[in-house]
Motif scaffolding. Structure first.
Motif, PDB file in Angstrom:
ATOM      1  N   ASN A 136      49.175  38.983  43.919  1.00 28.94           N
ATOM      2  CA  ASN A 136      49.836  38.946  42.616  1.00 28.94           C
ATOM      3  C   ASN A 136      49.175  37.980  41.650  1.00 28.94           C
ATOM      4  N   ASN A 181      46.525  36.387  38.987  1.00 25.54           N
ATOM      5  CA  ASN A 181      45.772  36.970  37.879  1.00 25.54           C
ATOM      6  C   ASN A 181      44.775  35.965  37.327  1.00 25.54           C
ATOM      7  N   ASP A 182      43.738  36.474  36.685  1.00 26.02           N
ATOM      8  CA  ASP A 182      42.786  35.598  36.005  1.00 26.02           C
ATOM      9  C   ASP A 182      43.511  34.775  34.934  1.00 26.02           C
ATOM     10  N   GLU A 183      43.009  33.573  34.691  1.00 28.47           N
ATOM     11  CA  GLU A 183      43.653  32.679  33.738  1.00 28.47           C
ATOM     12  C   GLU A 183      42.605  31.778  33.090  1.00 28.47           C
ATOM     13  N   LYS A 223      41.374  40.613  43.059  1.00 25.51           N
ATOM     14  CA  LYS A 223      42.699  41.210  43.234  1.00 25.51           C
ATOM     15  C   LYS A 223      42.813  42.029  44.522  1.00 25.51           C
TER      16      LYS A 223
END
Length: 238
Positions: free
Chosen positions: A133, A135-137, A167
Motif C-alpha cells: 500500500n 506510494n511514492d512521496e 509496488k
C-alpha cells in the motif's frame, strides 16, 4: 493478544470435533505470527532512524494432498507493520509512522516428514506475487520538529528528497516447521518462513538535504523487502 486467544479457541474447538467426509484429500491452513525486516541506513545524519515495529503476519492456504505426504496448492499472506522515523537521541519517544501492508498470493509445495506417529517436520516453498500500500512521496519542507532534552523550543527539521516504492514484487518463501496431529483431521503447527524479495529493494528513501539548525546532512534508507517470520498455525483436512 485478543486475536491470538480467539485463534487458539478456534483450534481447540475444531480439534475436539472429528467430522468425517470420507477420504481426506484437501487441507485448509491458517497461521498467525510476527516478523522481522531489514532496513539499511547510509549517510551522515545517524540521529534520524527508520525502523519497522508492531509486526503482524496472517497466512491462509488451501492445499491438495498428493502422494508420499506431498501437498500442493495456493497460499496467501497479509504482512502488516509500522514504518517509523525516530530522531535519536533528541526525541526518541516521538515517532512518525506509516501503517504498511504487504499482500501476497501464489502456489505452494509442501512435504511432511513423520518422526513419530503424530509428530513430524514440515518443509515447504512458495512463490508469491506481492503488492504494497506504500506510494511514492516527495519531501519538500518542514516534516518534523524535535524537542530538546530538558525542554526548550522544538527544533524544526527540514527534509528534502523522495521516497521510491516498488509496488509489485515477487517473493520466494522457503519454510520449515514442526507439527502435531490432534486428530485425523486436525493439526497444530509452528513454522518459520523466510521471505526473499526477488525484486529488491521495496523502498528507498533518498534524503538529499536534512537541515537542522543551519546544518545540512544527507541520508539514504533502504527497505530490501526480505523478512523472517515465526508463525503458529492450524490445519484442517477434509
Amino acid at each position: 493478544m485478543r486475536v491470538l486467544r480467539l485463534f487458539m479457541l478456534g483450534i481447540l474447538t475444531l480439534g475436539s470435533t472429528e467430522i468425517s467426509f470420507g477420504q481426506k484429500n484437501w487441507e485448509i491452513e491458517a497461521k498467525i505470527g510476527t516478523g522481522n525486516t531489514n532496513i539499511n541506513t547510509g549517510g551522515n545524519y545517524s540521529d534520524l532512524e527508520l525502523s519497522t515495529n508492531n509486526q503482524r503476519l496472517i497466512s491462509f492456504g488451501l492445499l491438495k494432498k498428493l502422494k508420499n505426504n506431498f501437498s500442493f496448492g495456493v497460499d496467501s499472506d497479509i504482512y502488516r507493520f509500522q514504518l517509523e522515523y525516530t530522531f535519536l537521541p533528541l526525541d526518541q519517544d516521538n515517532k512518525v509512522g506509516t501503517r504498511t501492508k504487504f499482500w501476497s498470493i501464489g502456489p505452494k509445495l509442501q512435504k511432511d516428514i513423520y518422526i513419530k506417529p503424530k509428530l513430524g517436520l514440515s518443509l515447504a516453498v512458495a512463490f508469491h506475487l506481492t503488492q504494497t500500500n506504500l506510494n511514492d512521496e516527495v519531501y519538500t519542507g518542514i516534516w518534523q520538529t524535535v524537542r530538546l532534552p530538558g525542554g526548550g523550543q522544538p527544533i524544526p527539521v527540514l527534509l528534502y528528497g523522495n521516497k521510491e516504492i516498488e509496488k509489485v514484487t515477487f517473493h520466494l518463501k522457503p519454510e520449515g516447521g514442526i507439527f502435531y496431529d490432534i486428530t485425523e483431521s486436525s493439526r497444530i503447527t509452528f513454522s518459520c518462513e523466510w521471505g526473499i524479495n526477488l525484486r529488491e529493494p521495496t523502498l528507498v528513501v533518498n534524503l538529499d538535504r536534512i537541515v537542522v539548525e543551519d546544518q545540512t546532512f544527507q541520508n539514504r534508507h533502504i527497505l530490501d523487502g526480505n523478512y523472517f517470520s515465526a508463525q503458529l498455525g492450524y490445519r484442517y483436512s477434509f
